[in-house]
Design a protein around this motif. Structure first.
Motif, PDB file in Angstrom:
ATOM      1  N   LEU A  31       2.208   1.781  -3.467  1.00  0.00           N
ATOM      2  CA  LEU A  31       1.180   2.250  -4.393  1.00  0.00           C
ATOM      3  C   LEU A  31       0.853   3.721  -4.187  1.00  0.00           C
ATOM      4  O   LEU A  31       0.457   4.418  -5.129  1.00  0.00           O
ATOM      5  N   ARG A  32       0.998   4.218  -2.968  1.00  0.00           N
ATOM      6  CA  ARG A  32       0.699   5.627  -2.700  1.00  0.00           C
ATOM      7  C   ARG A  32       1.745   6.565  -3.305  1.00  0.00           C
ATOM      8  O   ARG A  32       1.575   7.784  -3.269  1.00  0.00           O
ATOM      9  N   SER A  33       2.795   5.994  -3.872  1.00  0.00           N
ATOM     10  CA  SER A  33       3.799   6.798  -4.576  1.00  0.00           C
ATOM     11  C   SER A  33       3.612   6.724  -6.090  1.00  0.00           C
ATOM     12  O   SER A  33       4.473   7.187  -6.843  1.00  0.00           O
ATOM     13  N   THR A  34       2.498   6.137  -6.529  1.00  0.00           N
ATOM     14  CA  THR A  34       2.227   5.992  -7.958  1.00  0.00           C
ATOM     15  C   THR A  34       1.133   6.972  -8.387  1.00  0.00           C
ATOM     16  O   THR A  34       0.736   7.852  -7.630  1.00  0.00           O
ATOM     17  N   TRP A  58      -9.201   3.808  -1.644  1.00  0.00           N
ATOM     18  CA  TRP A  58      -8.103   3.145  -0.942  1.00  0.00           C
ATOM     19  C   TRP A  58      -8.614   2.032  -0.049  1.00  0.00           C
ATOM     20  O   TRP A  58      -7.939   1.013   0.150  1.00  0.00           O
ATOM     21  N   ASP A 100      -7.114  -1.596  -0.428  1.00  0.00           N
ATOM     22  CA  ASP A 100      -6.568  -2.271   0.756  1.00  0.00           C
ATOM     23  C   ASP A 100      -7.136  -3.678   0.893  1.00  0.00           C
ATOM     24  O   ASP A 100      -6.400  -4.662   1.088  1.00  0.00           O
ATOM     25  N   LEU A 138      -1.828   6.495  -8.425  1.00  0.00           N
ATOM     26  CA  LEU A 138      -3.018   6.308  -7.599  1.00  0.00           C
ATOM     27  C   LEU A 138      -3.026   7.201  -6.360  1.00  0.00           C
ATOM     28  O   LEU A 138      -4.005   7.203  -5.606  1.00  0.00           O
ATOM     29  N   ALA A 139      -1.977   7.960  -6.143  1.00  0.00           N
ATOM     30  CA  ALA A 139      -1.798   8.699  -4.888  1.00  0.00           C
ATOM     31  C   ALA A 139      -2.978   9.594  -4.541  1.00  0.00           C
ATOM     32  O   ALA A 139      -3.339   9.748  -3.372  1.00  0.00           O
ATOM     33  N   LEU A 189       0.831  -1.203   0.000  1.00  0.00           N
ATOM     34  CA  LEU A 189       0.000   0.000   0.000  1.00  0.00           C
ATOM     35  C   LEU A 189       0.862   1.247   0.000  1.00  0.00           C
ATOM     36  O   LEU A 189       0.566   2.229  -0.701  1.00  0.00           O
ATOM     37  N   HIS A 190       1.930   1.223   0.768  1.00  0.00           N
ATOM     38  CA  HIS A 190       2.833   2.380   0.811  1.00  0.00           C
ATOM     39  C   HIS A 190       3.456   2.629  -0.562  1.00  0.00           C
ATOM     40  O   HIS A 190       3.550   3.778  -1.016  1.00  0.00           O
TER      41      HIS A 190
END
Length: 246
Positions: free
Chosen positions: A217-220, A230, A234, A222-223, A214-215
């Motif tokens: 993906l939050r840099s892609t 989310w 998740d 999708l952020a 998840l961490h």
């Protein structure tokens, strides 16, 4: 309006070269044609074998959504089953949904399958990616993909007259490159479809747990998704990651 029904790729190419307008189930264009006028010549691929394939790793552009069944991965089967009403699914086609629709209900599923498109043009047949398929809207002959290890799909309820419902699709693929499986996520938020992929395993540059995934993906791209999206991402990651399948 004259509708041509070619039975070979060469005949279909000739139709396009003559200026025929591609038409699938006409669920999207019929009202527009009634208002603005019908084209003189249209072409349907419903009699073309190459556009009617349906198997474990392929689906034709002329396949109506109602035909999509357990032969394909669940993520694509569930996406097709969620489109419109039963009457719509009896006539709407894969190509019409991906190329002719602004909703593109099948696109998240196709993205997480990492599908490639075979398209028909007046000068021949070629393969392309989904980004070009959506941007340039050529005639779709078929999609092909590799079967994932596992996959998931969820479409949230939408408000009548509101924006398109939120869709989250995911798939875990065996990459075979020493970096472990590859997790692909795609989300339709409004009219935008966003996708991302992260390696999941023990190799260099990979992540090895649900929280780490998840961490990453939050840099892609999708952020910027809302919390509701989310929450679905998740839950799907928790169900798809290798630990959950052991």
């Amino acid at each position: 309006m004259l509708v041509r029904l070619p039975t070979s790729v060469s005949e279909a190419r000739e139709c396009l070269a003559e200026g025929a307008v591609p038409v699938g189930g006409a669920t999207l264009v019929w009202a527009t044609w009634q208002h603005e006028g019908f084209p003189e010549l249209a072409v349907s691929l419903r009699e073309l074998p190459e556009a009617n394939v349906l198997g474990r790793e392929t689906v034709g552009g002329a396949v109506v959504l109602r035909r999509i069944d357990g032969r394909v991965p669940d993520v694509l089967r569930l996406a097709a089953a969620s489109v419109g009403t039963g009457a719509v699914r009896r006539t709407a086609t894969v190509g019409g949904n991906l190329v002719g629709s602004t909703l593109r209900c099948l696109l998240p599923a196709a993205l997480v399958l990492d599908a490639r498109a075979t398209v028909l043009e007046p000068d021949g047949v070629r393969e392309t990616d989904l980004a070009e398929l959506v941007a340039k809207r050529p005639v779709l002959l078929s999609l092909r993909w590799r079967t994932p290890l596992t996959c998931a799909y969820r479409k949230l309820p939408g408000a009548v007259g509101g924006p398109p419902p939120l869709v989250v699709a995911s798939a875990l693929h065996a990459e075979g490159d020493g970096n472990g499986p590859l997790l692909r996520i795609a989300v339709r938020h409004g009219y935008d479809v966003l996708g991302a992929a992260v390696s999941y395993g023990t190799g260099t540059g990979t992540v090895t747990g649900t929280d780490e995934t998840l961490h990453a993906l939050r840099s892609t791209d999708l952020a910027g998704l809302p919390a509701a999206a989310w929450a679905v991402v998740d839950s799907q990651i928790a169900a798809l990651t290798p630990e959950a399948m052991d």
